[in-house]
Enzyme design. Structure first.
Site, PDB file in Angstrom:
ATOM      1  N   ASN A  90       8.925   1.344   5.800  1.00 47.65           N
ATOM      2  CA  ASN A  90       8.542   1.299   5.115  1.00 47.65           C
ATOM      3  C   ASN A  90       6.944  -0.107   5.014  1.00 47.65           C
ATOM      4  OD1 ASN A  90       6.593   1.636   2.037  1.00 47.65           O
ATOM      5  ND2 ASN A  90       8.267   0.078   2.215  1.00 47.65           N
ATOM      6  N   TYR A 155      -5.799  -1.692  10.207  1.00 45.75           N
ATOM      7  CA  TYR A 155      -4.424  -0.806   8.958  1.00 45.75           C
ATOM      8  C   TYR A 155      -5.260   1.001   9.337  1.00 45.75           C
ATOM      9  CZ  TYR A 155      -2.398   0.828   4.659  1.00 45.75           C
ATOM     10  OH  TYR A 155      -2.115   1.473   3.465  1.00 45.75           O
ATOM     11  N   LYS A 159      -2.121   3.359  11.097  1.00 45.45           N
ATOM     12  CA  LYS A 159      -1.566   4.580  10.188  1.00 45.45           C
ATOM     13  C   LYS A 159      -1.778   6.094  10.569  1.00 45.45           C
ATOM     14  CE  LYS A 159       0.434   2.059   6.239  1.00 45.45           C
ATOM     15  NZ  LYS A 159       1.928   1.612   6.041  1.00 45.45           N
TER      16      LYS A 159
HETATM   17  P1  NAD Z   1       3.533  -4.819  -0.644  1.00 48.06           P
HETATM   18  O1  NAD Z   1       3.320  -5.186  -0.090  1.00 48.06           O
HETATM   19  O2  NAD Z   1       3.403  -4.370  -2.554  1.00 48.06           O
HETATM   20  O3  NAD Z   1       4.993  -4.493  -0.082  1.00 48.06           O
HETATM   21  C1  NAD Z   1       5.245  -4.638   1.750  1.00 48.06           C
HETATM   22  C2  NAD Z   1       6.954  -4.691   1.482  1.00 48.06           C
HETATM   23  O4  NAD Z   1       6.840  -5.473   3.640  1.00 48.06           O
HETATM   24  C3  NAD Z   1       7.996  -5.939   0.929  1.00 48.06           C
HETATM   25  O5  NAD Z   1       8.709  -5.511   0.866  1.00 48.06           O
HETATM   26  C4  NAD Z   1       7.680  -7.601   2.622  1.00 48.06           C
HETATM   27  O6  NAD Z   1       8.890  -8.008   2.204  1.00 48.06           O
HETATM   28  C5  NAD Z   1       7.441  -6.028   3.332  1.00 48.06           C
HETATM   29  N1  NAD Z   1       6.721  -7.160   4.601  1.00 48.06           N
HETATM   30  C6  NAD Z   1       5.767  -7.595   4.657  1.00 48.06           C
HETATM   31  N2  NAD Z   1       5.597  -8.280   5.294  1.00 48.06           N
HETATM   32  C7  NAD Z   1       6.938  -7.907   6.644  1.00 48.06           C
HETATM   33  C8  NAD Z   1       6.619  -8.644   7.431  1.00 48.06           C
HETATM   34  N3  NAD Z   1       6.598  -9.014   9.070  1.00 48.06           N
HETATM   35  N4  NAD Z   1       8.508  -8.300   8.233  1.00 48.06           N
HETATM   36  C9  NAD Z   1       9.115  -7.852   7.476  1.00 48.06           C
HETATM   37  N5  NAD Z   1       8.828  -6.965   6.512  1.00 48.06           N
HETATM   38  C10 NAD Z   1       7.395  -7.638   5.938  1.00 48.06           C
HETATM   39  O7  NAD Z   1       3.232  -3.160   0.040  1.00 48.06           O
HETATM   40  P2  NAD Z   1       3.603  -1.799  -0.577  1.00 48.06           P
HETATM   41  O8  NAD Z   1       1.860  -1.239  -1.642  1.00 48.06           O
HETATM   42  O9  NAD Z   1       4.482  -1.500  -1.557  1.00 48.06           O
HETATM   43  O10 NAD Z   1       3.341  -1.760   0.549  1.00 48.06           O
HETATM   44  C11 NAD Z   1       4.495  -0.822   1.587  1.00 48.06           C
HETATM   45  C12 NAD Z   1       4.031   0.642   1.840  1.00 48.06           C
HETATM   46  O11 NAD Z   1       3.270   1.585   1.709  1.00 48.06           O
HETATM   47  C13 NAD Z   1       2.959  -0.233   3.429  1.00 48.06           C
HETATM   48  O12 NAD Z   1       3.598   0.665   4.311  1.00 48.06           O
HETATM   49  C14 NAD Z   1       1.411   0.599   2.882  1.00 48.06           C
HETATM   50  O13 NAD Z   1       0.574   0.117   4.260  1.00 48.06           O
HETATM   51  C15 NAD Z   1       1.896   1.308   2.137  1.00 48.06           C
HETATM   52  N6  NAD Z   1       0.590   2.115   1.129  1.00 48.06           N
HETATM   53  C16 NAD Z   1       0.626   1.805  -0.447  1.00 48.06           C
HETATM   54  C17 NAD Z   1      -0.293   2.219  -0.145  1.00 48.06           C
HETATM   55  C18 NAD Z   1      -0.753   1.130  -2.211  1.00 48.06           C
HETATM   56  O14 NAD Z   1      -1.792   1.516  -2.886  1.00 48.06           O
HETATM   57  N7  NAD Z   1       0.227   0.246  -2.313  1.00 48.06           N
HETATM   58  C19 NAD Z   1      -1.170   2.602  -0.069  1.00 48.06           C
HETATM   59  C20 NAD Z   1      -0.660   3.471   1.067  1.00 48.06           C
HETATM   60  C21 NAD Z   1       0.613   2.981   1.760  1.00 48.06           C
END
Ligand code: NAD
Length: 247
Positions: A90, A155, A159
Site C-alpha cells: 500500500n 504517478y 499505478k
Molecule cells: P498517505 O500519504 O496518507 O500514506 C502513505 C503511506 O505510505 C504512509 O504510511 C507512509 O509511511 C508510507 N510511505 C510514504 N513514503 C514511504 C517510503 N519512502 N517508504 C516506505 N513507506 C512510505 O497516503 P494514502 O492516501 O493513505 O495512500 C496510500 C496508497 O493509496 C498509496 O499507494 C496511494 O497511491 C493510494 N491511493 C490514494 C488515494 C487517495 O485519494 N488518498 C487515491 C488512490 C490511490
C-alpha cells in the site's frame, strides 16, 4: 473474516494503510505494519494500542526499495509468526508536477516506491506463501490507473504498472494458490489528498455520483473482503472503489 491470519501492510502508519491495519485487526488478524521511519511506526502502534490493547500488532520500517532490507524484515516476521498469509502493498507517494517541471530524480523516487517496492515485497513473500500452501497479495492501485492524470505523469504511470503486476502475478502464482488483486481507490480523505489544492478536490468531488469523497475505511473494507476466504475465486482483479467518480 481473518481469524488466525498473519498480515503485513506497507504504508500502514496513516491513511488507507492505517485503516486497513485496524480493519484486519478487528477481523482477527495479527498484523505487522510497515512505515518509512521509526517515529511514525511507533506513533501508529501507540494509537492502535490506545484503540484496543488486545490488538496483536507490531511494526517495522525497512527500506522497501532495497531488496536486502525487505528480505531482513520478512525473515524476522517469519521467525516471529511462522507464516505470512496476506501482504498489502500500500505504501505510495503521488505527484502533480507538470512534465516541464518534472525531474528525472522525482520520477525515479516514485518508481522506486510505487513499483519496485511492490515487486520487492511480492518477490520476498511469495516463497513463504507457497511453502505454507498459499496466500493473498493485495496492491493499492488508483483510479488514475484507468483514466491517466493530467499532471505528475510518474504517478499514473506507476499505478498502470501496479495493475500490470497484479494481473501478471495472478496468472503466474495461481498454481501456488496465491491470489493477487488490487483495489483502485478514487479520491480518499487522507494526507495525500490534503496536499492537493482545495479547488482541485472540489472539482473532483462534484462529479462523484455517490456525492462524497471516499474514506480510508471504504478501501480497508474492500481489502478485508479480498483478503478473506469469501474472495477465494477472485484473482487478477482491479476493484474500483471510487463512488463511480472519474478524475
Ligand atoms: P498517505 O500519504 O496518507 O500514506 C502513505 C503511506 O505510505 C504512509 O504510511 C507512509 O509511511 C508510507 N510511505 C510514504 N513514503 C514511504 C517510503 N519512502 N517508504 C516506505 N513507506 C512510505 O497516503 P494514502 O492516501 O493513505 O495512500 C496510500 C496508497 O493509496 C498509496 O499507494 C496511494 O497511491 C493510494 N491511493 C490514494 C488515494 C487517495 O485519494 N488518498 C487515491 C488512490 C490511490
Amino acid at each position: 473474516m481473518l481469524n488466525g491470519k498473519v498480515a503485513v501492510v506497507t504504508g500502514g502508519t496513516r491513511g488507507i494503510g492505517y485503516a486497513t491495519v485496524k480493519k484486519f485487526l478487528d477481523e482477527g488478524a495479527k498484523v505487522v505494519l510497515f512505515g518509512s521511519k521509526e517515529s511514525s511506526v511507533a506513533k501508529a502502534l501507540e494509537s492502535l494500542k490506545n484503540e484496543n490493547n488486545d490488538y496483536e500488532v507490531t511494526g517495522l520500517y525497512p527500506d522497501l526499495s532495497d531488496i536486502k532490507s525487505v528480505e531482513e524484515a520478512f525473515d524476522s516476521i517469519i521467525k516471529e509468526y511462522g507464516k505470512i498469509d496476506i501482504l498489502v502493498n500500500n505504501a505510495g507517494i503521488s505527484a502533480r508536477e507538470s512534465l516541464y517541471d518534472y525531474t528525472s530524480e522525482a520520477f525515479d523516487n516514485i518508481i522506486d516506491l510505487n513499483i519496485k517496492a511492490v515487486f520487492n515485497c511480492s518477490k520476498v513473500v511469495a516463497p513463504y506463501m507457497k511453502e505454507n500452501g498459499g496466500g493473498v497479495i493485495l496492491n493499492t492501485s488508483s483510479m488514475v490507473s484507468i483514466y491517466g492524470q493530467p499532471s505528475g505523469v510518474g504517478y499514473p504511470t506507476s499505478k498502470f504498472a501496479v495493475n500490470g503486476m497484479t494481473k501478471s502475478l495472478a496468472r503466474e502464482l495461481g498454481k501456488d494458490n496465491i491470489r493477487v488483486n488490487a483495489v483502485a481507490p478514487g479520491v480518499i480523505r487522507t494526507d495525500m489528498v490534503a496536499a492537493l489544492p482545495e479547488e482541485m478536490v472540489k472539482m473532483v468531488c462534484a462529479q462523484i455520483p455517490l456525492g462524497r469523497m471516499g474514506e480510508p475505511e471504504d478501501i480497508a473494507n474492500a481489502f478485508a473482503f479480498l483478503a478473506s476466504d469469501s474472495a477465494s475465486f477472485i484473482t487478477g482483479a482491479i476493484l474500483s472503489v471510487d463512488g463511480a467518480g472519474m478524475c
